[in-house]
Write an enzyme that holds these catalytic residues in place. Structure first.
Site, PDB file in Angstrom:
ATOM      1  N   CYS A 116       0.873  -1.165   0.000  1.00  0.00           N
ATOM      2  CA  CYS A 116       0.000   0.000   0.000  1.00  0.00           C
ATOM      3  C   CYS A 116       0.907   1.211   0.000  1.00  0.00           C
ATOM      4  O   CYS A 116       2.100   1.091   0.267  1.00  0.00           O
ATOM      5  CB  CYS A 116      -0.916   0.020   1.223  1.00  0.00           C
ATOM      6  SG  CYS A 116      -2.325   1.130   0.958  1.00  0.00           S
ATOM      7  N   LYS A 191     -12.305  -4.915   2.017  1.00  0.00           N
ATOM      8  CA  LYS A 191     -11.744  -4.121   3.114  1.00  0.00           C
ATOM      9  C   LYS A 191     -12.655  -2.921   3.335  1.00  0.00           C
ATOM     10  O   LYS A 191     -12.840  -2.092   2.447  1.00  0.00           O
ATOM     11  CB  LYS A 191     -10.331  -3.664   2.747  1.00  0.00           C
ATOM     12  CG  LYS A 191      -9.714  -2.754   3.798  1.00  0.00           C
ATOM     13  CD  LYS A 191      -8.260  -2.459   3.498  1.00  0.00           C
ATOM     14  CE  LYS A 191      -7.679  -1.518   4.531  1.00  0.00           C
ATOM     15  NZ  LYS A 191      -6.273  -1.235   4.272  1.00  0.00           N
ATOM     16  N   GLU A 229     -16.705  -7.521  -4.896  1.00  0.00           N
ATOM     17  CA  GLU A 229     -15.265  -7.176  -4.791  1.00  0.00           C
ATOM     18  C   GLU A 229     -14.414  -8.441  -4.786  1.00  0.00           C
ATOM     19  O   GLU A 229     -13.374  -8.515  -5.445  1.00  0.00           O
ATOM     20  CB  GLU A 229     -15.003  -6.394  -3.497  1.00  0.00           C
ATOM     21  CG  GLU A 229     -15.374  -4.916  -3.551  1.00  0.00           C
ATOM     22  CD  GLU A 229     -14.261  -4.066  -4.175  1.00  0.00           C
ATOM     23  OE1 GLU A 229     -13.309  -4.615  -4.753  1.00  0.00           O
ATOM     24  OE2 GLU A 229     -14.366  -2.822  -4.081  1.00  0.00           O
ATOM     25  N   LYS A 244     -11.891  -7.895   5.897  1.00  0.00           N
ATOM     26  CA  LYS A 244     -11.262  -7.075   6.932  1.00  0.00           C
ATOM     27  C   LYS A 244     -12.147  -5.898   7.268  1.00  0.00           C
ATOM     28  O   LYS A 244     -12.607  -5.234   6.342  1.00  0.00           O
ATOM     29  CB  LYS A 244      -9.911  -6.583   6.402  1.00  0.00           C
ATOM     30  CG  LYS A 244      -9.180  -5.635   7.319  1.00  0.00           C
ATOM     31  CD  LYS A 244      -7.948  -5.098   6.652  1.00  0.00           C
ATOM     32  CE  LYS A 244      -7.330  -4.071   7.584  1.00  0.00           C
ATOM     33  NZ  LYS A 244      -6.336  -3.286   6.963  1.00  0.00           N
ATOM     34  N   SER A 270      -6.419  -3.974  14.332  1.00  0.00           N
ATOM     35  CA  SER A 270      -5.830  -3.320  15.495  1.00  0.00           C
ATOM     36  C   SER A 270      -6.853  -2.913  16.553  1.00  0.00           C
ATOM     37  O   SER A 270      -6.652  -3.142  17.747  1.00  0.00           O
ATOM     38  CB  SER A 270      -5.021  -2.099  15.050  1.00  0.00           C
ATOM     39  OG  SER A 270      -5.823  -1.205  14.297  1.00  0.00           O
TER      40      SER A 270
HETATM   41  C1  PBG Z   1      -2.810  -0.011   4.904  1.00  0.00           C
HETATM   42  C2  PBG Z   1      -3.364  -0.914   5.944  1.00  0.00           C
HETATM   43  C3  PBG Z   1      -4.192  -0.596   7.028  1.00  0.00           C
HETATM   44  C4  PBG Z   1      -4.388  -1.776   7.745  1.00  0.00           C
HETATM   45  C5  PBG Z   1      -3.708  -2.776   7.067  1.00  0.00           C
HETATM   46  N1  PBG Z   1      -3.089  -2.224   5.947  1.00  0.00           N
HETATM   47  C6  PBG Z   1      -4.712   0.705   7.499  1.00  0.00           C
HETATM   48  C7  PBG Z   1      -5.724   1.444   6.751  1.00  0.00           C
HETATM   49  O1  PBG Z   1      -6.242   0.998   5.734  1.00  0.00           O
HETATM   50  O2  PBG Z   1      -5.972   2.552   7.202  1.00  0.00           O
HETATM   51  C8  PBG Z   1      -5.182  -1.889   9.020  1.00  0.00           C
HETATM   52  C9  PBG Z   1      -4.756  -2.967   9.927  1.00  0.00           C
HETATM   53  C10 PBG Z   1      -5.225  -2.859  11.331  1.00  0.00           C
HETATM   54  O3  PBG Z   1      -6.007  -1.969  11.724  1.00  0.00           O
HETATM   55  O4  PBG Z   1      -4.792  -3.708  12.099  1.00  0.00           O
HETATM   56  N2  PBG Z   1      -3.716   0.374   3.943  1.00  0.00           N
HETATM   57 ZN    ZN Z   2      -3.058   2.160   2.719  1.00  0.00          ZN
END
Ligand code: PBG
Ligand code: ZN
Length: 323
Positions: A116, A191, A229, A244, A270
């Protein structure tokens, strides 16, 4: 007489008729690697999680190695950030250095590289920004370059988390053209734009400096769209698909499992982790019990692979037996 309780009478009996089993080999442990030296910084909002510099990683990886977990998911935190995320596809960037270090010293460990741009851009968005808009097609070549650079460094798998349209096809063809047709893609297919990511953004230093991610990540109420998706990512060449977050989206995990035959991953994110840690710290819940119950729920919903910050603890608890 009907007696459901007959098979609940003893732990051995319960184990015998248990329908869902957790295995450390299906856990993936996320790891944050920060550019610099001698760094082991606790992530305030995620007790038990640290950002490591490459030269301190062994402390964590030695534990990962004996834990039996199935792999690690790598997030790099570079010193230099700019509008085009140039550190993401710099062959000498922090993520590439970490991958090389890990594959050299822990060759048997599966290293999955998150792809990313948000950790590498100065504005914190997952794509190229122009006039406050996150551009889709301009972002694709940068993601593809990043994926190829990670593969060159030795990554075993590429995991795009940006939610641009068409990214799986772009990344797949870039990998194939550069001699990496054997490297699988685990796509963050469904996601959602979730409030549960905020502790991660502290950890990875990737919060967007304006706006939010709702123009590219999915709207939480949409179930049918999640299936579309996932279907699209499979058409474009994904090898593993992901839902996710996990716990607030168990219905999506179940539908995805029932609708598609690919391996299915779920990301226990998280915020889900931090809520458990906070309540446990206050003495309000039994951490071990809640964590294993949550992970079991994700597996029962149909996930084959669980990405979780609890991976090492859960693996240890499972080794210790009866839960
Ligand atoms: C990057 C990414 C994110 C997460 C995984 N890859 C953050 C986001 O999309 O803001 C989140 C993982 C987590 O909250 O544990 N795009
Ligand atoms: Zn990102």
């Amino acid at each position: 007489m009907k007696r459901f309780r007959r098979l609940r009478a003893a732990p051995q009996l319960r184990e015998l008729v248990r329908e869902t089993h957790l295995h450390p080999s299906s856990f993936i442990c996320p790891i944050f690697v920060e550019e610099g030296r001698d760094i082991k910084t606790p992530v305030e909002s995620m007790p038990g999680v640290f950002r490591y510099s490459v030269n301190r990683l062994a402390e964590l990886l030695d534990e990962v190695n004996i834990s039996g977990v199935g792999g690690i998911l790598l997030f790099g935190i570079p010193k230099h950030k700019d509008a085009l995320a140039s550190s993401a596809y710099d062959d000498n960037g922090v993520t590439q250095q970490a991958i090389r270090y890990i594959k050299k010293n822990y060759p048997g460990l599966i290293v999955i590289a998150d792809v990313c741009l948000c950790e590498y851009t100065d504005h914190g968005h997952c794509g190229v920004v122009h006039d406050g808009i996150i551009l889709n097609d301009e972002t694709l070549p940068l993601l593809a370059k990043t994926a190829v650079s990670f593969a060159k460094a030795g990554a075993d798998m590429i995991a795009p988390s940006d939610m641009m349209d068409g990214r799986i096809a772009s990344i797949r063809s870039a990998l194939d053209e550069n001699g990496f047709s054997h490297i699988p893609i685990m796509s963050y297919s469904a996601k959602f734009a979730s409030g549960y990511y905020s502790p991660f953004r502290d950890a990875a230093d990737s919060a967007p400096c304006f706006g939010d991610r709702r123009t590219y990540q999915m709207d939480p109420p949409n179930r049918r769209e999640a299936l579309r998706e996932i279907e699209e990512d499979i058409d474009e060449g994904a090898d593993i698909v992901m839902v996710k977050p996990a716990l607030a989206y168990l219905d999506i995990i179940r539908e995805a499992r029932d609708s598609f035959d690919l391996p299915l991953a779920a990301y226990n994110v998280s915020g889900e982790y931090s809520m458990v840690k906070a309540a446990a710290k206050l003495g309000w819940i039994d951490e071990r019990r809640i964590v294993l119950e949550n992970l079991t729920a994700i597996a029962r919903a149909g996930a084959d692979i669980i990405i979780t910050y609890h991976a090492l603890d859960a693996a240890k608890w499972l080794r210790e037996g009866e839960h």
